[in-house]
Enzyme design. Structure first.
Site, short mmCIF file in Angstrom:
data_model
loop_
_atom_site.label_atom_id
_atom_site.label_comp_id
_atom_site.label_asym_id
_atom_site.label_seq_id
_atom_site.Cartn_x
_atom_site.Cartn_y
_atom_site.Cartn_z
N LYS A 53 20.86 -2.06 -7.91
CA LYS A 53 19.67 -1.98 -7.06
C LYS A 53 19.98 -2.55 -5.67
CE LYS A 53 16.54 -1.91 -10.99
NZ LYS A 53 15.60 -2.60 -11.88
N GLN A 97 13.42 -8.46 -12.47
CA GLN A 97 14.10 -7.69 -13.51
C GLN A 97 13.64 -8.15 -14.89
OE1 GLN A 97 16.05 -5.06 -12.88
NE2 GLN A 97 16.50 -4.68 -15.03
N ASP A 120 7.87 -1.80 -8.64
CA ASP A 120 8.15 -1.28 -9.98
C ASP A 120 6.97 -0.47 -10.53
OD1 ASP A 120 10.65 -1.70 -11.25
OD2 ASP A 120 10.30 -3.86 -11.32
N1 GUN Z 1 14.21 -3.53 -17.05
C1 GUN Z 1 14.47 -2.29 -17.53
N2 GUN Z 1 13.99 -1.35 -16.70
C2 GUN Z 1 13.41 -2.00 -15.67
C3 GUN Z 1 12.75 -1.58 -14.48
O1 GUN Z 1 12.57 -0.39 -14.19
N3 GUN Z 1 12.31 -2.57 -13.67
C4 GUN Z 1 12.48 -3.88 -13.95
N4 GUN Z 1 11.99 -4.79 -13.10
N5 GUN Z 1 13.08 -4.31 -15.03
C5 GUN Z 1 13.55 -3.37 -15.88
#
Ligand code: GUN
Length: 279
Positions: A53, A97, A120
């Site tokens: 990311k 996350q 998100d």
């Molecule tokens: N953990 C697994 N997928 C995601 C996601 O799309 N966003 C976040 N913040 N954590 C995750």
């Protein structure tokens, strides 16, 4: 049947290039984008996602702030950090996350992020906005699936769409997005009766079950479009999806590979949400 692979790597690269150009434009108007990325603990998969990311941010020209906190971080400490980031006008987006260590209530954390910085799309306000068709951030993986379909020329309107899986992050928003595109939507799950028969109705089948290679040709209507959201590491070290690719490939018209299908789209859509935060 001529099989077409839906190339998520290529489509996500196109989207990132479009965003990169837009970020340059926004910079000329004096608007800078900044994403705060919060990682708690040392889950190796989460570390890889966070790294990717941040790499995507760098590529499109978005500043990223990195907060790597120890696994022992208390809920209060994390909520205090989020509060500071909410109040910081130089931060456009906040990403925490998941999963979080067990002493921290994920729902509390999701609700603590200001909805206008929730890139998100997990905050109940954004989830609710999606449901009633109002503006808000959409969860990245299902938003990525819609882009994969649109950009590979698959029309959704009027089609039988079956989503297998009902998670808050993928299955439920996926169903709502397909409905918004005028698909006829069924959300199936682990308690669904006659799952194979229901899947066999699908013109568009989205598998988000979390079981390696569960979907075989027995679930597929001839010529269906299949989107595989799953990702699993097999004993031989290779990755596979929820779909048994080799068994279904001669029965579908289009399918996403794993890896290189839905995976790269999630990050591209996160970047889209970050740019949206600045727009
Ligand atoms: N953990 C697994 N997928 C995601 C996601 O799309 N966003 C976040 N913040 N954590 C995750």
């Amino acid at each position: 049947m001529i099989l077409e692979l839906i190339d998520g790597k290529k489509i996500s690269a196109e989207i990132k290039d479009e965003l990169k150009a837009e970020v340059e434009e926004l910079k000329k108007q004096g608007k800078e984008a900044c994403l705060a990325v919060v990682l708690v603990g040392d889950d190796p998969a989460s570390a890889v996602y966070v790294k990717n990311k941040k790499k995507a941010c760098e590529y499109i020209g978005v500043k990223s702030l990195s907060y790597e906190l120890p696994a022992s971080t208390s809920e209060t400490e994390l909520l205090e950090l989020i509060d500071r980031l909410n109040k910081d006008d130089s931060v456009n987006g906040i990403l925490v996350q998941l999963p979080l260590p067990s002493q921290i209530d994920e729902n509390k954390v999701i609700r603590a992020i200001a909805p206008e910085k929730d890139v998100d799309g997990f905050h109940p306000q954004n989830v609710g906005a999606l449901l009633i068709g109002e503006k808000g951030y959409v969860s990245c993986t299902p938003a990525g699936v819609i882009q994969l379909l649109k950009r590979s020329g698959v029309s959704i309107e009027g089609k039988e769409c079956v989503v297998i899986g009902r998670s808050n992050i993928v299955g439920k928003p996926m169903g709502v997005l397909l409905l918004r595109e005028n698909g006829t939507v069924t959300i199936a799950h682990s308690r669904t009766k006659d799952l194979k028969d229901i899947c066999k109705r699908a013109d568009i089948l989205v598998a988000a079950v979390g079981k390696p290679k569960m979907i075989t040709e027995e679930y597929i209507k001839e010529g269906a479009v299949v989107i595989d959201v799953g990702i699993h590491r097999m004993d031989n070290g290779k990755l596979c999806g929820d779909v048994d690719f080799d068994r279904v490939k001669d029965h579908v018209s289009k399918i996403t590979p794993v890896p290189g299908g839905v995976g790269p789209m999630t990050i591209a859509m996160l970047m889209n949400n970050v740019v949206e935060a600045v727009r």
